[in-house]
Design a protein around this motif. Structure first.
Motif, PDB file in Angstrom:
ATOM      1  N   PRO A 126      -3.603  -7.072  -3.671  1.00  0.00           N
ATOM      2  CA  PRO A 126      -4.228  -6.886  -2.344  1.00  0.00           C
ATOM      3  C   PRO A 126      -4.802  -5.497  -2.129  1.00  0.00           C
ATOM      4  O   PRO A 126      -5.734  -5.335  -1.323  1.00  0.00           O
ATOM      5  N   ARG A 127      -4.283  -4.474  -2.834  1.00  0.00           N
ATOM      6  CA  ARG A 127      -4.761  -3.108  -2.651  1.00  0.00           C
ATOM      7  C   ARG A 127      -5.601  -2.633  -3.837  1.00  0.00           C
ATOM      8  O   ARG A 127      -5.728  -1.431  -4.069  1.00  0.00           O
ATOM      9  N   SER A 128      -6.191  -3.561  -4.579  1.00  0.00           N
ATOM     10  CA  SER A 128      -6.958  -3.181  -5.768  1.00  0.00           C
ATOM     11  C   SER A 128      -8.187  -2.339  -5.427  1.00  0.00           C
ATOM     12  O   SER A 128      -8.666  -1.566  -6.257  1.00  0.00           O
ATOM     13  N   ARG A 129      -8.705  -2.483  -4.185  1.00  0.00           N
ATOM     14  CA  ARG A 129      -9.868  -1.689  -3.780  1.00  0.00           C
ATOM     15  C   ARG A 129      -9.499  -0.503  -2.900  1.00  0.00           C
ATOM     16  O   ARG A 129     -10.341   0.363  -2.660  1.00  0.00           O
ATOM     17  N   ASN A 130      -8.261  -0.465  -2.436  1.00  0.00           N
ATOM     18  CA  ASN A 130      -7.842   0.602  -1.520  1.00  0.00           C
ATOM     19  C   ASN A 130      -6.794   1.541  -2.131  1.00  0.00           C
ATOM     20  O   ASN A 130      -6.221   2.350  -1.408  1.00  0.00           O
ATOM     21  N   TRP A 131      -6.549   1.412  -3.432  1.00  0.00           N
ATOM     22  CA  TRP A 131      -5.502   2.222  -4.056  1.00  0.00           C
ATOM     23  C   TRP A 131      -5.794   3.712  -3.907  1.00  0.00           C
ATOM     24  O   TRP A 131      -4.875   4.527  -3.740  1.00  0.00           O
ATOM     25  N   GLY A 156       0.774  -1.234   0.000  1.00  0.00           N
ATOM     26  CA  GLY A 156       0.000   0.000   0.000  1.00  0.00           C
ATOM     27  C   GLY A 156       0.804   1.280   0.000  1.00  0.00           C
ATOM     28  O   GLY A 156       0.258   2.333   0.359  1.00  0.00           O
ATOM     29  N   ILE A 157       2.065   1.264  -0.438  1.00  0.00           N
ATOM     30  CA  ILE A 157       2.875   2.486  -0.510  1.00  0.00           C
ATOM     31  C   ILE A 157       2.916   2.958  -1.963  1.00  0.00           C
ATOM     32  O   ILE A 157       3.410   2.234  -2.836  1.00  0.00           O
ATOM     33  N   PRO A 158       2.403   4.155  -2.253  1.00  0.00           N
ATOM     34  CA  PRO A 158       2.492   4.680  -3.621  1.00  0.00           C
ATOM     35  C   PRO A 158       3.939   5.059  -3.945  1.00  0.00           C
ATOM     36  O   PRO A 158       4.577   5.817  -3.215  1.00  0.00           O
ATOM     37  N   PHE A 159       4.470   4.536  -5.053  1.00  0.00           N
ATOM     38  CA  PHE A 159       5.816   4.878  -5.509  1.00  0.00           C
ATOM     39  C   PHE A 159       5.770   5.222  -7.000  1.00  0.00           C
ATOM     40  O   PHE A 159       4.757   5.003  -7.674  1.00  0.00           O
ATOM     41  N   LEU A 160       6.875   5.759  -7.497  1.00  0.00           N
ATOM     42  CA  LEU A 160       6.888   6.300  -8.855  1.00  0.00           C
ATOM     43  C   LEU A 160       7.584   5.330  -9.803  1.00  0.00           C
ATOM     44  O   LEU A 160       8.763   5.009  -9.631  1.00  0.00           O
ATOM     45  N   MET A 161       6.826   4.848 -10.797  1.00  0.00           N
ATOM     46  CA  MET A 161       7.372   3.929 -11.789  1.00  0.00           C
ATOM     47  C   MET A 161       6.521   4.018 -13.049  1.00  0.00           C
ATOM     48  O   MET A 161       5.293   3.906 -12.984  1.00  0.00           O
ATOM     49  N   ARG A 162       7.184   4.226 -14.173  1.00  0.00           N
ATOM     50  CA  ARG A 162       6.458   4.366 -15.435  1.00  0.00           C
ATOM     51  C   ARG A 162       6.087   3.010 -16.042  1.00  0.00           C
ATOM     52  O   ARG A 162       4.987   2.833 -16.559  1.00  0.00           O
TER      53      ARG A 162
END
Length: 553
Positions: free
Chosen positions: A354-359, A255-261
């Motif tokens: 696992p975070r498909s609903r909590n993104w 659940g940690i947003p990170f930067l990746m293209r």
């Protein structure tokens, strides 16, 4: 007694032999003909002209497409899985093909001018068909109206100069044999003279109507100067005058947003060394601890995707080599400290994630924790509008005004290849961001078009454009247009008159006088040898006759 045989002396025609030899493999004089070309060969000439125009279109497209080379390479990477510069073989083959077809076109025009019969060699015919087919299959998707309209005044001047220069060959052919070709040439010339009536170039406008300078968004930072989506890259973008920062956001398995293209971590990290068995796995299925352990800078120094590594100092290289994957929280905190805004391209996790609903909540948590105002954060895509409240959303596609009103959208992010002019959007208070914009000429055209912001991989280049590269009033362009047409018309008329006078002067001479004068002027080694042979043969005949007489006596 010496019997003189009439000598037929041929003037060496080296240039004609060169032209007919390369074009039709007719190197000998007896192979050439000045008869009218057959309909079959005229058809091949039309195919050659079509191939030339298609390749000219293709070469111009790739000249303009330098702005999008990185996007092209990235699209190829998504299909092949290997990062390499695919533009080099395309540019090399385009240069070779265009040069070859242009050379054949010049030889064909010389055939017409010299009155020689067209007879294209079969090898050239195969090559021309191949180039034509390749151009047709490549050009069917290239509807870059924006590029052609924007550079139309320059293309018009170039086409006008070319057609005017061709008038010398056309005039020679028309005066010598075929008057019907004159009508075709006049139609083309008139169409070219009147072409500016259809132009819709944005930079032909009054200076007082020029809108403010478009804001520059650092697309993944400044990826030409540092690895994309890293803190060094974002800092470089801000240092070079970027007003906003754009980043690609992926959610990790914890659940940690990170930067990746990219979908995977292969291209921009050393995942193949650290986790070789998982290098093809989706980046979102790594946890943040694993992602943070990867190096995100060595690939930039090794591959040098923009040929800029040599310009970096040793200190910059050391700093780049120690970069890690950047989190969304770090990027937003930098944005808040610099009083800038952020544009986030969110990639939703797959359904089995696992975070498909909590993104959404994970991303919103990072925005709130960074302490940045939600009004300064723009979100794309524009789905889940009911959940995304307080954050600005933008559509990542070109929409009609009716669709924009129905969906309540106030911002659009549009590719340069599908963008025309934003007048309909500006009239409806829709903010447009065009991407990618890396060339000064394109930035200038979009500035004249009234675009409020652009997303760029090269903010360090666009900061050096304080004013549009070229801007011209309608009256000034009308003067240039009419003047160039009049000059072209005067030159064409002068060339036709001169060619007619030259041909009529040649026709007043007696053909026998022309032959005798040519023989009299000719002092080449071949003629002297023929004369010596004639004298020696005559002397030998006299000696032989005298000896016979003495023997008989």
């Amino acid at each position: 007694m010496v019997k003189h045989q009439p000598l037929q002396v041929y003037e060496k025609q080296v240039f004609v032999s060169f032209v007919t030899g390369i074009y039709g493999c007719r190197w000998k004089r007896y192979q050439r003909s000045q008869d009218d070309s057959s309909k079959w060969e005229c058809t091949w000439f039309i195919i050659l002209c079509s191939s030339f125009l298609l390749l000219l279109f293709w070469a111009y497209f790739w000249l303009v497409a330098q702005n999008d080379f990185n996007e092209f390479n990235w699209s190829v990477y998504n299909r092949s899985g290997e990062w390499r510069d695919e533009t080099i073989p395309i540019l090399a083959s385009t240069t070779v093909g265009f040069s070859y077809i242009t050379f054949l076109m010049i030889l064909a025009l010389f055939h017409i001018s010299l009155g020689q019969q067209l007879n294209l060699y079969w090898v050239h015919k195969v090559d021309v068909l191949f180039c034509t087919a390749l151009s047709l299959t490549s050009n069917h998707q290239l509807t870059q109206v924006f590029c052609y309209q924007s550079t139309a005044p320059f293309l018009h001047i170039g086409a006008l100069a070319t057609v005017t220069a061709i008038s010398w060959l056309v005039a020679g052919y028309v005066v010598r044999r075929e008057r019907s070709m004159l009508l075709i040439y006049v139609i083309i010339l008139l169409a070219l003279y009147l072409a500016p009536l259809t132009f819709n170039c944005p930079c032909i406008m009054d200076r007082t109507s020029l809108r403010p300078r478009p804001d520059i968004i650092g697309r993944r930072g400044a990826p030409m100067l540092a690895p994309e989506n890293t803190m060094v890259s974002f800092n470089r973008a801000l240092q070079h005058g970027a007003n906003s920062l754009e980043a690609d956001v992926t959610i990790s398995v914890d659940g940690i947003p990170f930067l990746m293209r990219d979908r995977t971590l292969r291209r921009t990290t050393d995942v193949s060394k650290v986790f070789p068995a998982r290098q093809y796995e989706d980046a979102s299925f790594f946890n943040w601890t694993e992602i943070r352990s990867l190096n995100a800078g060595h690939w930039f120094l090794e591959s040098d995707p923009y040929w800029t590594v040599e310009t970096l100092t040793a200190r910059d290289r050391s700093r780049i080599g120690n970069q890690t994957v950047c989190s969304l929280l770090e990027m937003l905190r930098l944005t808040a400290r610099s009083n800038s805004s952020a544009l986030l391209n969110i990639r939703k996790p797959p359904p089995e994630h696992p975070r498909s609903r909590n993104w959404f909540m994970d991303t919103l948590w990072a925005v709130q924790k960074a302490g940045i105002s939600q009004k300064r954060v723009t979100w794309t895509p524009d789905t889940d509008r009911g959940r995304v409240r307080g954050l600005q959303q933008t559509a990542n596609e070109k929409l009609s005004v009716e669709e924009i009103r129905q969906r309540g959208i106030t911002k659009l992010k549009i590719l340069t290849c599908v963008f025309l002019f934003p007048r309909e959007y500006l009239a409806n208070n829709v903010s447009v961001t065009v991407y990618p914009v890396n060339e000064p000429w394109l930035y200038s055209i979009l500035w004249c078009s009234g675009v409020p912001s652009v997303s760029s991989d090269a903010p360090q280049v666009l900061r050096k454009v304080p004013y549009p590269i070229w801007l011209m009033s309608q009256n000034a362009y009308n003067f240039i247009w009419i003047t160039s047409d009049l000059v072209s018309l005067a030159v064409v008329i002068g060339i036709f008159c001169f060619q007619k006078w030259r041909m009529s002067g040649m026709q007043t001479y007696n053909p026998e006088q022309i032959m005798l004068s040519a023989v009299a002027r000719r002092s080449s080694r071949d003629v002297n040898i023929m004369k010596e042979k004639l004298i020696f043969s005559g002397a030998a005949l006299i000696t032989y006759t005298t000896e016979n007489k003495w023997l008989r006596m």
